[in-house]
Design an enzyme around this catalytic site. Sequence first.
Site, PDB file in Angstrom:
ATOM      1  N   ARG A 108       0.829  -1.197   0.000  1.00  0.00           N
ATOM      2  CA  ARG A 108       0.000   0.000   0.000  1.00  0.00           C
ATOM      3  C   ARG A 108       0.868   1.253   0.000  1.00  0.00           C
ATOM      4  O   ARG A 108       1.950   1.272   0.600  1.00  0.00           O
ATOM      5  CB  ARG A 108      -0.914   0.029   1.233  1.00  0.00           C
ATOM      6  CG  ARG A 108      -1.989  -1.035   1.204  1.00  0.00           C
ATOM      7  CD  ARG A 108      -2.980  -0.857   2.332  1.00  0.00           C
ATOM      8  NE  ARG A 108      -2.309  -0.720   3.614  1.00  0.00           N
ATOM      9  CZ  ARG A 108      -2.651   0.166   4.538  1.00  0.00           C
ATOM     10  NH1 ARG A 108      -3.637   1.014   4.328  1.00  0.00           N
ATOM     11  NH2 ARG A 108      -2.010   0.210   5.689  1.00  0.00           N
ATOM     12  N   SER A 174       6.827  -5.388   6.932  1.00  0.00           N
ATOM     13  CA  SER A 174       6.331  -6.418   7.848  1.00  0.00           C
ATOM     14  C   SER A 174       7.008  -7.765   7.637  1.00  0.00           C
ATOM     15  O   SER A 174       6.355  -8.782   7.346  1.00  0.00           O
ATOM     16  CB  SER A 174       4.808  -6.548   7.709  1.00  0.00           C
ATOM     17  OG  SER A 174       4.189  -5.339   8.030  1.00  0.00           O
ATOM     18  N   ASP A 227       3.862  -2.726  12.455  1.00  0.00           N
ATOM     19  CA  ASP A 227       2.443  -2.394  12.610  1.00  0.00           C
ATOM     20  C   ASP A 227       2.105  -1.880  14.002  1.00  0.00           C
ATOM     21  O   ASP A 227       1.339  -0.921  14.151  1.00  0.00           O
ATOM     22  CB  ASP A 227       1.581  -3.625  12.315  1.00  0.00           C
ATOM     23  CG  ASP A 227       1.662  -4.051  10.860  1.00  0.00           C
ATOM     24  OD1 ASP A 227       2.468  -3.467  10.122  1.00  0.00           O
ATOM     25  OD2 ASP A 227       0.918  -4.957  10.464  1.00  0.00           O
TER      26      ASP A 227
END
Length: 507
Positions: A108, A174, A227
């Site tokens: 994203r 991540s 995150d």
Amino acid sequence: MGKLGLGLAVGCAVASCAIAAVMVGRRVRSRRRWWRVVRAVDEFEEAALTPVGRLKQVVDAMAVEMHAGLASEGGSKLKMLLTFVDSLPDGSESGIYYALHVGGTYFRILRIQLGGQKSILGHDVERKPIPQHLMTRTSEEFFDFIALSLKEFVERTGNNSQYSQGKDLGFTFSFPVKQTSLSSGTLIKWTKGFSIDDMVEKDVVECLQRALSRRGLDMNVAALVNDSVGTLAVGHFYDKDTVAAIVIGTGTNACYLERADAVIKCQGLLTTSGGMVINMEWGNFWSSHLPRTSYDIDLDAESHNSNDQGFEKMISGLYLGDIVRRVICKMSLVSDIFGPFSSKLSTQFALSTPLMAAMHEDDTPDLSEVAKILEETLDIHDVPLKARKLVVKVCDVVTRRAARLAAAGIVGILKKIGRDGTGGITSGRVKGVKSGKMRRTVVAVEGGLYTSYTVFREYLNEAVAEILGEEIAPYVILKEMEDGSGIGAALLAASNSARSVDTVQVL
């Protein structure tokens, strides 16, 4: 009555008795099979119990492991990693900032415009698939694709004057990374189907920065985050009392704001703020006080990372549905209540956690959603209502245990930083106030299990209040957050963009 009539009457009586005996025998056997199923569920429920006394033992164990992980490398299953984030967004940030989140087969790109006073004036997001061939090629090809996508996004979403302000980028990556500064970290290993060999042990930010230069994009990676740290950043942006963040979705993690002098394994750690955000990697937490069942043991043994991520396997979305499947499999083996044994019951992860949640929250009178999911997902047909009710009970046991253990983990963090009131209400008193008023403590929570699974959220909130007690609980607020991996990364880029030198030093 003649002999023939008498014989017929006796024969009929004998036959009737025989039929009755067969029917009674069947009922007895059926009842026995049913009670075997009930006993299997009861035994699982008993093994998975989380009374408040046991939860408080988990709280204590979590706090102890946190201390050990801060004291020395490898001193605990909790890694307690330095994030090099020593200041968090406070709502005063302004300008345009970008974020990248790379963590799976999609990535994203995000752009936010901040207006100060805790306001986000604009917010654009794009989600793009990563071509499969790039997941196994070279680091240069991979990051060139990311950089080109970012350049196209920048040109599409902002005019030149806006872009001239938006040169700072937050990067959520991540995958397992050993962070070496706020804006650098080396890749430990790939997961999730990626296998770019020349990237391992390289600085991921440096690779991205070079790709940006090759594409003619004058942008600076100001923050490399995960995150949970992003979630903490979003929470603190809106509410300065936010001191910890939990992500509980497919996986789980936690981070919190620690005093720099408490990080004993980095003696001489200096920060401008006197604090440091610690990435706990709490999925690997383990304690003998965790209510582990035979189903958990089997799940762990059959996993690709056995003897690892023990806490995560009991509380996160990747595993809860599979625990339920294993219990249903046992129920089917000890009885024919589900009909012929379905081979799908032996398939790992055949039952996903979202489907488990749908069965758990089925409010139809005949549990028709449960019947539909059992049929379509596990190939179990014509399940009687009483058996469907038992399946819902199993879902409840698994969910309740997971939520309550997560709650104990949260209170464990609060205990470590003196916000749980175990020293009495004055232990968390506002500095300089003699009235005994307790400090307000906010924990930011993100992830589908908490945000989308109502029963899970209610069980977790209830357990936090139960552990803390009625005197302390009103001062601890769990706040639902969204998009820490995107907005949080951009906010951290904003709050750290003005630095001309590093403010974190390890001496």
